[in-house]
Design an enzyme around this catalytic site. Structure first.
Site, PDB file in Angstrom:
ATOM      1  N   SER A  81      37.113 -58.112  15.151  1.00  0.00           N
ATOM      2  CA  SER A  81      37.340 -58.577  13.786  1.00  0.00           C
ATOM      3  C   SER A  81      38.738 -58.149  13.328  1.00  0.00           C
ATOM      4  CB  SER A  81      36.259 -58.039  12.850  1.00  0.00           C
ATOM      5  OG  SER A  81      36.353 -58.648  11.573  1.00  0.00           O
TER       6      SER A  81
ATOM      7  N   ARG B  48      52.810 -66.225   1.269  1.00  0.00           N
ATOM      8  CA  ARG B  48      52.173 -67.437   1.777  1.00  0.00           C
ATOM      9  C   ARG B  48      50.762 -67.556   1.203  1.00  0.00           C
ATOM     10  NH1 ARG B  48      52.674 -66.405   8.034  1.00  0.00           N
ATOM     11  NH2 ARG B  48      51.826 -64.438   7.277  1.00  0.00           N
TER      12      ARG B  48
ATOM     13  N   LYS C 193      41.714 -57.923   7.682  1.00  0.00           N
ATOM     14  CA  LYS C 193      41.751 -58.923   6.605  1.00  0.00           C
ATOM     15  C   LYS C 193      40.346 -59.287   6.122  1.00  0.00           C
ATOM     16  CE  LYS C 193      46.200 -60.851   8.007  1.00  0.00           C
ATOM     17  NZ  LYS C 193      46.536 -59.709   8.882  1.00  0.00           N
TER      18      LYS C 193
ATOM     19  N   ASN D  65      47.334 -55.636  12.430  1.00  0.00           N
ATOM     20  CA  ASN D  65      48.291 -56.397  13.227  1.00  0.00           C
ATOM     21  C   ASN D  65      48.586 -55.695  14.541  1.00  0.00           C
ATOM     22  OD1 ASN D  65      49.321 -58.481  11.053  1.00  0.00           O
ATOM     23  ND2 ASN D  65      49.240 -56.499  10.051  1.00  0.00           N
TER      24      ASN D  65
ATOM     25  N   SER E 131      51.628 -59.791  19.490  1.00  0.00           N
ATOM     26  CA  SER E 131      50.578 -60.808  19.614  1.00  0.00           C
ATOM     27  C   SER E 131      51.114 -62.161  19.150  1.00  0.00           C
ATOM     28  CB  SER E 131      49.358 -60.419  18.775  1.00  0.00           C
ATOM     29  OG  SER E 131      49.688 -60.416  17.397  1.00  0.00           O
TER      30      SER E 131
END
Length: 655
Positions: free
Chosen positions: A435, A570, A438, A477, A481
């Site tokens: 998971s 974003r 976030k 993070n 990746s």
């Protein structure tokens, strides 16, 4: 910056090219040269004997004695493998072999000499010895010197001439530190003919030994470097041993050097033995990933090995950044079979080729399939007796998923449900879901869909008749990746900018891919079922500072050479990620880097009903209606900078 240019450089360059194209001499050729050196040493000894008035070697025929001495010496050259090394890469170990061979040969000849002498009873009659002592000692000494000097001068010749190859640009560098590791790095760089580095001195971090020299090079204080004691034409960079680069006490200094636009390199070299010489010249430019390095994680390999040795393991999303690394890690524990599933054709083929080359003795099966297609996935459970399932398949890019919630439901929610249900149905021992942080108080569709998946997996643990242990791992993070900010910044810098940052205050936690996957394997073995494990991600990193540092490390000045552009958050993007190590939200485990989340759970009956409803809704409802359903399943989900913020406002009015 130095370049080797002389009026004869063209000739030297051609000679260097010819030398560089020469392959390593075969052993028989080196042995032939060594044999010639032994014979030549004996001829010189015989010549000098005549000058000294010694007419022969001993009581035997001179030619027979000659052959006997050469035979003994050659025998020990073979025994000690003196001719097995690559001459151009000779080291102290080769000198040790030569010294051992010549010394043992001398002892053997002396033993035979005096054994013959005493066996004949010719005491005190020197003429009855096989060899006279002076010529024997001189022959041994001369052989040792000539074998050693041959290797030394061949090595020096290669170093000298190959410096001229292609008129190569040489970087003048300082080596940080004066300990054994630093000296070893400098020694190898000085000896290498092709690395492109010239060591001009050492840096003493403590300011001591400044009046001494190491390898003939000066030792400088770090203050001289920081105060501009070297201009751009004198110094091209500083090489740090990996150990020194990662030391906490050097981090402030490294940041200051980067701030002054001094190029930094690092080397994995340690005090080493005589292994592959080419591997020991591996000096790399310092990358941002190196500065975000954290202390090595120690995992219980024995327990992990028991869970995987000889077993059949399924990895979904096995061609992605995390999934492929899990495949690599699991393969190290010698499972009986690894089944890899991914819907991305080219990356799946890439990991297939890599695994077949790296682990040729292991069995792999690669399936091109979507985890949300039960009719493709269930036959795998029917065919293979899985012991472990690692579920890494997911859509993870926040802006894309924000615009396509249907696909987030199909893959992140329903794909997880299908795999979890099948794992319970076929009584798989352990199911480990990957998971994200976030999912903690989500602000976007991606995080919320992963939170729904977490809730469903947890609920299955209490389903009547279930024997599978369902474990969830959650982290932030990962460096390098797919879609990570660091590769993006690197591409933008290479293109000349601008480097785009969404907000001047945005921060993120970072973890290396190997580190994250090692913790996934550890958590997968320690869980008893129903847990959500969160990883210690260290300190958050300010993305703007990260961008500036990467620009400086690339040799540019922020805002002068490379512009930084603030683009705005974003859709669905958080300014700050949740602090995963918050003690009010986590419980400790026996592993200091792994904690257990204290999240609320939902019953299986509710989650089964909700996931069925949202699955049916994806074929007839629009994305706003679908997101509204997700928000009902995850009440803490509050959209940010998103078209779905209106749904939160409507909920507040109703309440």
């Amino acid at each position: 910056m130095l370049k080797f240019k002389t009026k004869d450089s063209g000739v030297l360059a051609k000679l260097a090219d010819q030398l560089h194209s020469v392959n390593h001499l075969p052993r028989w050729a080196v042995f032939s040269i060594d044999l010639g050196i032994v014979i030549f040493s004996l001829l010189i000894t015989y010549f000098l004997m005549n000058i000294w008035g010694i007419k022969d070697f001993g009581s035997f025929n001179t030619y027979l004695t000659f052959l006997f001495m050469v035979g003994v010496m050659v025998f020990y050259l073979l025994i000690f493998k003196v001719s097995s090394g690559v001459v151009r890469h000779s080291s102290i170990r080769d000198i040790i072999r030569i010294s051992l061979a010549t010394f043992v040969a001398m002892l053997t000849l002396l033993g035979l000499n005096y054994g013959f002498y005493f066996s004949k009873g010719q005491y005190m009659v020197p003429e009855k010895r096989l060899f006279y002592d002076p010529p024997l000692f001189f022959f041994i000494l001369l052989t040792f010197l000539m074998l050693s000097l041959f290797r030394f001068y061949v090595k020096m010749a290669f170093i000298m001439f190959l410096k001229f190859k292609d008129d190569k640009e040489i970087k003048d560098i300082l080596v940080f530190g004066t300990d054994d590791d630093s000296v070893a790095i400098a020694s190898v760089l000085n000896e290498s003919s092709t690395n492109g580095y010239s060591v001009i001195g050492f840096i003493s971090p403590s300011g001591t030994r400044l009046h001494n020299r190491i390898l003939g090079k000066k030792i400088y204080s770090i203050s001289r470097v920081l105060e501009g004691g070297f201009d751009e034409n004198q110094l091209d960079g500083i090489v740090f041993p990996d150990k020194a680069m990662r030391a906490d006490e050097n981090q402030e200094l490294i940041n200051e050097l980067i701030h002054k636009n001094i190029r930094l390199f690092h080397s994995p070299l340690q005090t080493f033995t005589d292994t592959d010489p080419e591997d020991k010249r591996n000096v790399k430019s310092l990358e941002i990933e190196d500065l975000l390095y954290r202390e090595q994680i120690y995992i219980e390999n024995d327990e992990i090995s028991k869970r995987h040795l000889g077993k059949t393991v399924l990895v979904t999303g096995g061609a992605g950044s995390i999934g492929s690394e899990i495949v690599r890690k699991v393969a190290q524990f010698k499972p009986g079979l690894i089944v890899v599933v991914d819907q991305a054709e080219t990356p799946l083929n890439d990991i297939k080729l890599e695994m077949e080359k790296t682990f040729p003795d292991l069995k792999f099966v690669f399936h091109l399939a979507n985890v949300s297609n039960k009719y493709r996935i269930e036959p795998l459970f029917q065919k293979y007796n899985f012991s472990m399932v690692y579920h890494a398949a997911a859509y993870k890019h926040v802006p894309i998923v924000e615009q396509n919630p249907h696909e987030a439901i199909f893959v992140n929610i329903m794909g997880t449900r299908i795999l979890a249900d099948l794992s319970s149905k076929y009584k798989i021992n352990r199911f480990v879901m990957i998971s994200t942080d976030k999912a903690v108080n989500p602000t976007n569709v991606m995080g919320a869909s992963k939170r729904v998946a977490e809730l469903y997996v947890q609920s299955l643990q209490e389903k009547p008749g279930n024997t599978t242990k369902f474990i969830t791992t959650r982290f932030g993070n990962v460096l390098g990746s797919n879609g990570s900010v660091i590769p993006l910044f690197r591409k933008q810098i290479e293109a000349g900018g601008p480097v785009t940052v969404t907000h001047p205050d945005i921060t993120r936690f970072f973890m290396t891919i190997p580190e994250a996957c090692e913790l996934v394997l550890q958590a997968g073995t320690m869980g008893q079922g129903g847990e959500i494990y969160v990883f210690d991600m260290g300190e958050p990193v300010k993305i703007l500072d990260l961008a500036k540092k990467m620009i400086k490390m690339s040799g540019f000045k922020p805002e002068t050479d490379i512009a930084i552009k603030i683009t705005g958050l974003r859709p669905g993007e958080k300014l700050y990620e949740e602090l995963l190590s918050d003690e009010s939200k986590t419980l400790p485990t026996f592993h200091e880097k792994i904690m257990r989340a204290k999240d609320e759970t939902v019953s299986y009956e509710i989650m089964e009903k909700c996931t069925k409803e949202i699955a049916r809704a994806t074929v007839r409802k629009n994305k706003t209606e679908l997101v509204q359903m997700i928000k009902q399943m995850v009440p803490e989900y509050k959209s940010q900078n998103s078209e779905f913020e209106c749904l939160d406002a409507e909920t507040e009015k109703i309440s």
